[in-house]
Every structure is written in C-alpha cells, then in structure tokens.
Motif scaffolding. Structure first.
Motif, short mmCIF file in Angstrom:
data_model
loop_
_atom_site.label_atom_id
_atom_site.label_comp_id
_atom_site.label_asym_id
_atom_site.label_seq_id
_atom_site.Cartn_x
_atom_site.Cartn_y
_atom_site.Cartn_z
N TYR A 69 3.45 -51.90 -3.90
CA TYR A 69 2.65 -50.87 -4.56
C TYR A 69 3.59 -49.90 -5.25
O TYR A 69 4.58 -49.44 -4.67
CB TYR A 69 1.79 -50.13 -3.53
CG TYR A 69 1.07 -48.95 -4.10
CD1 TYR A 69 -0.13 -49.11 -4.81
CD2 TYR A 69 1.57 -47.66 -3.93
CE1 TYR A 69 -0.80 -48.01 -5.32
CE2 TYR A 69 0.90 -46.56 -4.44
CZ TYR A 69 -0.28 -46.74 -5.14
OH TYR A 69 -0.94 -45.66 -5.64
N MET A 70 3.28 -49.55 -6.51
CA MET A 70 4.16 -48.68 -7.28
C MET A 70 3.34 -47.68 -8.08
O MET A 70 2.34 -48.04 -8.71
CB MET A 70 5.03 -49.51 -8.23
CG MET A 70 6.02 -48.70 -9.05
SD MET A 70 6.94 -49.71 -10.23
CE MET A 70 5.67 -49.99 -11.48
N GLU A 71 3.75 -46.43 -8.05
CA GLU A 71 3.20 -45.39 -8.92
C GLU A 71 4.26 -45.01 -9.93
O GLU A 71 5.42 -44.79 -9.57
CB GLU A 71 2.79 -44.17 -8.09
CG GLU A 71 1.65 -44.44 -7.13
CD GLU A 71 1.26 -43.20 -6.33
OE1 GLU A 71 1.85 -42.13 -6.59
OE2 GLU A 71 0.38 -43.30 -5.46
N LYS A 101 -0.26 -35.91 -11.02
CA LYS A 101 0.89 -36.47 -10.33
C LYS A 101 1.45 -37.69 -11.04
O LYS A 101 2.65 -37.85 -11.17
CB LYS A 101 0.50 -36.84 -8.88
CG LYS A 101 0.18 -35.63 -8.01
CD LYS A 101 -0.11 -36.06 -6.59
CE LYS A 101 -0.38 -34.85 -5.71
NZ LYS A 101 -0.65 -35.27 -4.31
N HIS A 102 0.60 -38.57 -11.50
CA HIS A 102 1.08 -39.78 -12.14
C HIS A 102 0.01 -40.32 -13.07
O HIS A 102 -1.15 -39.90 -13.03
CB HIS A 102 1.46 -40.85 -11.10
CG HIS A 102 0.32 -41.23 -10.22
ND1 HIS A 102 -0.59 -42.20 -10.54
CD2 HIS A 102 -0.07 -40.73 -9.01
CE1 HIS A 102 -1.49 -42.30 -9.58
NE2 HIS A 102 -1.20 -41.42 -8.64
N ASN A 103 0.38 -41.19 -13.93
CA ASN A 103 -0.52 -41.74 -14.93
C ASN A 103 -1.11 -43.07 -14.52
O ASN A 103 -2.20 -43.42 -14.96
CB ASN A 103 0.21 -41.90 -16.27
CG ASN A 103 0.62 -40.55 -16.85
OD1 ASN A 103 -0.13 -39.59 -16.74
ND2 ASN A 103 1.81 -40.47 -17.41
N ALA A 104 -0.39 -43.83 -13.72
CA ALA A 104 -0.89 -45.17 -13.39
C ALA A 104 -0.22 -45.67 -12.12
O ALA A 104 0.78 -45.12 -11.64
CB ALA A 104 -0.62 -46.13 -14.54
N CYS A 105 -0.79 -46.74 -11.57
CA CYS A 105 -0.21 -47.41 -10.41
C CYS A 105 -0.35 -48.92 -10.61
O CYS A 105 -1.20 -49.38 -11.38
CB CYS A 105 -0.87 -46.97 -9.11
SG CYS A 105 -2.63 -47.34 -9.03
N GLY A 120 11.33 -43.01 -13.69
CA GLY A 120 9.91 -43.00 -13.97
C GLY A 120 9.04 -43.47 -12.81
O GLY A 120 7.83 -43.27 -12.82
N VAL A 121 9.66 -44.09 -11.82
CA VAL A 121 8.91 -44.56 -10.64
C VAL A 121 8.76 -43.40 -9.66
O VAL A 121 9.75 -42.80 -9.23
CB VAL A 121 9.62 -45.76 -9.97
CG1 VAL A 121 8.89 -46.14 -8.69
CG2 VAL A 121 9.68 -46.94 -10.93
N ILE A 122 7.53 -43.08 -9.33
CA ILE A 122 7.24 -41.99 -8.41
C ILE A 122 7.23 -42.46 -6.96
O ILE A 122 7.74 -41.79 -6.06
CB ILE A 122 5.89 -41.34 -8.77
CG1 ILE A 122 5.95 -40.79 -10.17
CG2 ILE A 122 5.54 -40.23 -7.78
CD1 ILE A 122 4.64 -40.26 -10.68
N LEU A 123 6.66 -43.64 -6.73
CA LEU A 123 6.52 -44.15 -5.37
C LEU A 123 6.57 -45.68 -5.41
O LEU A 123 5.99 -46.29 -6.31
CB LEU A 123 5.22 -43.70 -4.74
CG LEU A 123 4.86 -44.27 -3.37
CD1 LEU A 123 5.84 -43.77 -2.31
CD2 LEU A 123 3.43 -43.91 -2.97
N ALA A 124 7.26 -46.27 -4.46
CA ALA A 124 7.30 -47.73 -4.33
C ALA A 124 7.34 -48.05 -2.84
O ALA A 124 8.23 -47.58 -2.12
CB ALA A 124 8.51 -48.32 -5.04
#
Length: 230
Positions: free
Chosen positions: A158-160, A194-198, A223-227
């Motif tokens: 999973y990535m945001e 917080k973010h534009n897409a996941c 550019g990756v917020i969460l992985a």
C-alpha cells in the motif's frame, strides 16, 4: 486419563473449586500473552470468558444431577460456543488500508471458552494440554510465521503519494529492482490535504530484494508519503 484427577470427576465442592481455579489459570495464561502484545482482549478478558464457560458446564451438571432437570446437558455449552462469536467479532478490526487485525485474539477467546467448558466438565487433561498447545502456537509458531512471511514470493504493498510523477518514479523503481507487478489499483482522493492518491500493488519479489528492502526503498522515494505491506 490421569489418576490424580479421579477424585475430582464428580461434582463436589473440591471439584468445583479445582475446576474454577484451573479455568482462571488456563484462561490467564492464554490472555497474558495477548496482553503482552497489547491486544484489545487481554489477561482479564480471557480469564472471565474461560471462567464463565466453566461455570456454564458446572451449571448444566448441577441442574441435571442435583436438581434432576433431565434435559440436554450440552445445551448451555453449545450456546457458549455460538455466543462467543459476538465477543470475538468485537476484537477484529479492518484498518483504513483494508488490513485485518485481531483474528488471533478472536481465535484465542474462542479457544479459551472451549477450555472453560472442558475444565467445567471435569476434562482436566484436555483443558490443560490445550492451554499449553495454544501458548506454543502463539509464542513459538508466531516466530516461525514471521520468518515465512519474510520470504514470501508475493506481497501487497500500500502506498500513498503526492502526484503522478511520483507514481511513475515508483513504477520505474520496480523495473530496476526486477519486481513484477501482478496487479495495481489506484484511487485518487479528492479534498484531502494530506495526499492526492493512493495505490495498492501486488508484487512478485525475488531473492535479491526481500520485503523490508522493497518497503524501505519505496518509502525513501521522493513524493511517497506512506508505504507499508498489507
């Protein structure tokens, strides 16, 4: 059967005390492992469920043997097995990333109820052996499970991320690491600060790139917020 328990098979005050004490001990042993891992249903919850189940069996025996209510003695116990599902379901949660947590705790609660029924019925050997088998499964087999998961051939990641350029960089990174994308789901989030897409990737790994390394590399991409793994 162990001869040491022969004097406690009948429903006497000593047998009742032993059964309830064993229910507290066995339920507590299972629950203390869950409490150590900070699970929602811990030490006291497992004790209460195991103790209540033991008392249910004792009540059934008392009604049949002492009050002479000649009904099905297993009826109350069957309701415990069915009713524990409501408590177990309360420990299962689904996170925002569609990750299921609490299944082991729910299974431990169900097993604790079964142990209580066994101890309440005077089946001491079965209740005690089952308790230690559950502890082995939770303490030792969990380590084996984690080792197996470290070498799984496929993962769901999973990535945001912030923008399209970031997604393209991640896809390029997968090609450089020789990771095969089996499936990809992209969800664009509108109105979020917080973010534009996941995105959720199903990746086939190789021996040179274990799970931890993949997550670490993707997380460090600009550019990756969460992985994280699902």
């Amino acid at each position: 059967m162990l001869s040491i328990f022969d004097g406690f098979r009948s429903v006497t005050l000593a047998a009742i005390t032993l059964r309830l004490v064993l229910a507290v001990i066995c339920g507590g042993l299972v629950g203390i492992e869950r409490a150590y891992k900070r699970r929602p249903a811990g030490f006291r919850t497992h004790i209460l469920i195991c103790l209540g189940a033991a008392m249910t069996t004792l009540t059934s025996q008392y009604l049949y043997l002492n009050m002479h209510y000649y009904t099905d003695m297993a009826r109350l116990g069957a309701q415990v097995v069915a009713g524990i599902g409501f408590i177990g379901a309360g420990t299962i949660i689904v996170t925002r990333q569609q990750r299921v947590k609490g299944l082991t705790t729910a299974a431990g609660l169900w097993a604790s109820a079964i142990i209580g029924l066994a101890l309440g019925g005077g089946f001491y050997e079965g209740g005690i052996i089952t308790t230690f088998m559950i502890l082995i499964a939770e303490l030792l087999f969990s380590k084996l499970e984690y080792r197996v998961l470290d070498h799984v051939p496929e993962i769901n990641l999973y990535m945001e991320y912030t923008d399209k350029a970031c997604l393209e960089n991640v896809l390029k990174l997968y090609r450089e690491l020789d990771l095969k994308i089996l499936n990809m789901e992209i969800t664009r989030s509108r109105g979020s600060k917080k973010h534009n897409a996941c995105a959720i990737f199903t990746l086939r790994l190789n021996k040179r790139c274990p799970v931890e390394r993949v997550i670490q590399i993707v997380s460090s991409t600009k550019g990756v917020i969460l992985a994280e793994e699902l």
